[in-house]
Design a protein around this motif. Sequence first.
Motif, PDB file in Angstrom:
ATOM      1  N   GLU A  26      15.136   8.296  69.555  1.00 38.55           N
ATOM      2  CA  GLU A  26      16.038   7.162  69.766  1.00 38.55           C
ATOM      3  C   GLU A  26      15.310   6.180  70.686  1.00 38.55           C
ATOM      4  N   GLY A  27      15.030   4.988  70.183  1.00 36.82           N
ATOM      5  CA  GLY A  27      14.231   4.030  70.937  1.00 36.82           C
ATOM      6  C   GLY A  27      14.797   3.711  72.302  1.00 36.82           C
ATOM      7  N   ILE A  28      16.103   3.537  72.377  1.00 37.43           N
ATOM      8  CA  ILE A  28      16.713   3.175  73.656  1.00 37.43           C
ATOM      9  C   ILE A  28      16.544   4.302  74.669  1.00 37.43           C
ATOM     10  N   VAL A  29      16.527   5.539  74.197  1.00 36.78           N
ATOM     11  CA  VAL A  29      16.316   6.681  75.091  1.00 36.78           C
ATOM     12  C   VAL A  29      14.869   6.720  75.563  1.00 36.78           C
ATOM     13  N   GLU A  30      13.940   6.364  74.687  1.00 39.36           N
ATOM     14  CA  GLU A  30      12.531   6.328  75.099  1.00 39.36           C
ATOM     15  C   GLU A  30      12.292   5.248  76.138  1.00 39.36           C
ATOM     16  N   LEU A  31      12.938   4.106  75.996  1.00 39.97           N
ATOM     17  CA  LEU A  31      12.835   3.064  77.019  1.00 39.97           C
ATOM     18  C   LEU A  31      13.444   3.544  78.333  1.00 39.97           C
ATOM     19  N   GLY A 108      18.877  -1.190  67.062  1.00 39.40           N
ATOM     20  CA  GLY A 108      17.822  -1.211  68.067  1.00 39.40           C
ATOM     21  C   GLY A 108      17.324  -2.618  68.339  1.00 39.40           C
ATOM     22  N   LEU A 109      16.310  -2.708  69.189  1.00 44.69           N
ATOM     23  CA  LEU A 109      15.801  -4.002  69.637  1.00 44.69           C
ATOM     24  C   LEU A 109      14.792  -4.542  68.621  1.00 44.69           C
ATOM     25  N   GLU A 110      15.010  -5.795  68.226  1.00 48.01           N
ATOM     26  CA  GLU A 110      14.306  -6.362  67.084  1.00 48.01           C
ATOM     27  C   GLU A 110      12.792  -6.324  67.230  1.00 48.01           C
ATOM     28  N   VAL A 130      18.592  -6.218  66.729  1.00 47.03           N
ATOM     29  CA  VAL A 130      19.173  -7.008  67.828  1.00 47.03           C
ATOM     30  C   VAL A 130      18.058  -7.706  68.595  1.00 47.03           C
ATOM     31  N   ARG A 131      18.171  -9.008  68.692  1.00 51.50           N
ATOM     32  CA  ARG A 131      17.108  -9.804  69.332  1.00 51.50           C
ATOM     33  C   ARG A 131      17.308  -9.871  70.840  1.00 51.50           C
ATOM     34  N   VAL A 132      16.231  -9.607  71.566  1.00 53.86           N
ATOM     35  CA  VAL A 132      16.249  -9.598  73.032  1.00 53.86           C
ATOM     36  C   VAL A 132      16.039 -10.997  73.582  1.00 53.86           C
ATOM     37  N   ARG A 133      16.672 -11.279  74.713  1.00 54.25           N
ATOM     38  CA  ARG A 133      16.401 -12.494  75.481  1.00 54.25           C
ATOM     39  C   ARG A 133      15.560 -12.131  76.704  1.00 54.25           C
ATOM     40  N   TYR A 134      14.481 -12.886  76.901  1.00 47.09           N
ATOM     41  CA  TYR A 134      13.626 -12.659  78.062  1.00 47.09           C
ATOM     42  C   TYR A 134      13.644 -13.877  78.977  1.00 47.09           C
ATOM     43  N   ASP A 135      13.324 -13.653  80.231  1.00 45.81           N
ATOM     44  CA  ASP A 135      13.008 -14.749  81.144  1.00 45.81           C
ATOM     45  C   ASP A 135      11.689 -15.343  80.655  1.00 45.81           C
ATOM     46  N   PRO A 136      11.661 -16.610  80.212  1.00 48.20           N
ATOM     47  CA  PRO A 136      10.451 -17.157  79.599  1.00 48.20           C
ATOM     48  C   PRO A 136       9.282 -17.271  80.575  1.00 48.20           C
ATOM     49  N   PHE A 137       9.557 -17.205  81.873  1.00 44.52           N
ATOM     50  CA  PHE A 137       8.487 -17.334  82.852  1.00 44.52           C
ATOM     51  C   PHE A 137       7.937 -15.980  83.292  1.00 44.52           C
ATOM     52  N   ALA A 138       8.786 -14.979  83.340  1.00 41.38           N
ATOM     53  CA  ALA A 138       8.365 -13.680  83.862  1.00 41.38           C
ATOM     54  C   ALA A 138       8.144 -12.634  82.774  1.00 41.38           C
ATOM     55  N   GLY A 139       8.617 -12.884  81.554  1.00 48.93           N
ATOM     56  CA  GLY A 139       8.497 -11.887  80.493  1.00 48.93           C
ATOM     57  C   GLY A 139       9.389 -10.686  80.724  1.00 48.93           C
ATOM     58  N   ALA A 140      10.355 -10.824  81.609  1.00 46.17           N
ATOM     59  CA  ALA A 140      11.245  -9.711  81.937  1.00 46.17           C
ATOM     60  C   ALA A 140      12.593  -9.925  81.274  1.00 46.17           C
ATOM     61  N   TRP A 141      13.442  -8.922  81.388  1.00 42.61           N
ATOM     62  CA  TRP A 141      14.765  -8.949  80.778  1.00 42.61           C
ATOM     63  C   TRP A 141      15.599 -10.092  81.332  1.00 42.61           C
ATOM     64  N   GLU A 153      20.725 -11.561  71.963  1.00 41.38           N
ATOM     65  CA  GLU A 153      21.407 -12.593  71.184  1.00 41.38           C
ATOM     66  C   GLU A 153      22.660 -12.010  70.538  1.00 41.38           C
ATOM     67  N   PRO A 154      23.676 -12.846  70.315  1.00 42.22           N
ATOM     68  CA  PRO A 154      24.866 -12.360  69.600  1.00 42.22           C
ATOM     69  C   PRO A 154      24.480 -11.815  68.232  1.00 42.22           C
ATOM     70  N   SER A 155      25.074 -10.702  67.845  1.00 41.37           N
ATOM     71  CA  SER A 155      24.749 -10.062  66.567  1.00 41.37           C
ATOM     72  C   SER A 155      25.883  -9.141  66.163  1.00 41.37           C
ATOM     73  N   PRO A 156      26.195  -9.084  64.868  1.00 43.22           N
ATOM     74  CA  PRO A 156      27.188  -8.097  64.423  1.00 43.22           C
ATOM     75  C   PRO A 156      26.731  -6.667  64.695  1.00 43.22           C
ATOM     76  N   LEU A 157      25.423  -6.459  64.846  1.00 42.89           N
ATOM     77  CA  LEU A 157      24.895  -5.111  65.054  1.00 42.89           C
ATOM     78  C   LEU A 157      25.183  -4.566  66.447  1.00 42.89           C
ATOM     79  N   LEU A 158      25.819  -5.359  67.301  1.00 45.65           N
ATOM     80  CA  LEU A 158      26.272  -4.876  68.597  1.00 45.65           C
ATOM     81  C   LEU A 158      27.595  -4.129  68.480  1.00 45.65           C
ATOM     82  N   TYR A 159      28.170  -4.100  67.280  1.00 46.10           N
ATOM     83  CA  TYR A 159      29.509  -3.534  67.084  1.00 46.10           C
ATOM     84  C   TYR A 159      29.466  -2.364  66.107  1.00 46.10           C
ATOM     85  N   HIS A 160      30.461  -1.514  66.221  1.00 47.29           N
ATOM     86  CA  HIS A 160      30.543  -0.300  65.399  1.00 47.29           C
ATOM     87  C   HIS A 160      30.509  -0.621  63.910  1.00 47.29           C
TER      88      HIS A 160
END
Length: 277
Positions: A26-31, A108-110, A130-141, A153-160
């Motif tokens: 599970e990718g989220i568990v590995e992160l 998972g994360l796109e 699901v597409r991630v948003r980053y701080d464009p200056f720091a490359g962080a979450w 980003e908003p996505s239907p994949l955030l829902y059951h």
Amino acid sequence: MREGPARWVSFTDVFLDCDGTLVRVEGIVELARLRGQEAMVAALTEAAMAGHLPLEAIYKQRLALIRPTRAEIRRLIQIYRENLIPDALMVLRALHACGITVHLLSGGLEEAVRGLGFFLGIPPQRVHAVRVRYDPFAGAWWRGEEGPASGVEPSPLLYHDGKARLLEGFQAPGRRLMLVGDGATDLAARPAVHLFVGFGGVFHRPAIEEAADVYIACDRLAPLLPLTLSPERARRLQGMPAEAALREGLQAFRNGQARFRDPERHERFLQIWGNIS
């Protein structure tokens, strides 16, 4: 599958879940493991995938625990590649060679799922995640709090029911859709496809095994080849390495490692493919 053809007809589109289906993690568990939060995130993920909690109830909580950087997601791509189901690359190449359109459909994360898709020969437009948003200056979450999960980003994949909603957009005359997955969000999308294949080769979840149209209990994707292809279409694999995978997939149906929920359909399927040993 809702209808019962006298012959087996090829599917046009196959949608594959990623975590627990194409890969053995599970990718989220590995992160989370990289942040020392593995136990908490694993428990939340299993609760959602087993159907005990709706996905939207835990998505934000999991991400708040880890807030991955770009570097960590690049590491996840490598983890995905190292943990592919053993025959995944061969099976997907065979489906491509037979003209089947293959998609990745994941909560998972796109960026990570796209990286895996690139390795598997699946173009970005066929990767739905699901597409991630980053701080464009720091490359962080990114630390915004809008939507059901901060940092994405908003996505239907955030829902059951998100996979079901997305798949509805692919329904059209002449298209035959198959979904392969291991979790509750995949099962929720069963009404949106012609065939839902539950995959238990990584995680065994009784609710998926009981409700799937077809259930694969082995840790191989070879059974997808006879499921996806008609015997006529499968002739394209003659002389290719994937011909052996096709036979392995048929053998899985014969020995019960892959099976239809409906015993009569299972027997009819074996009869249709009976002349291939």
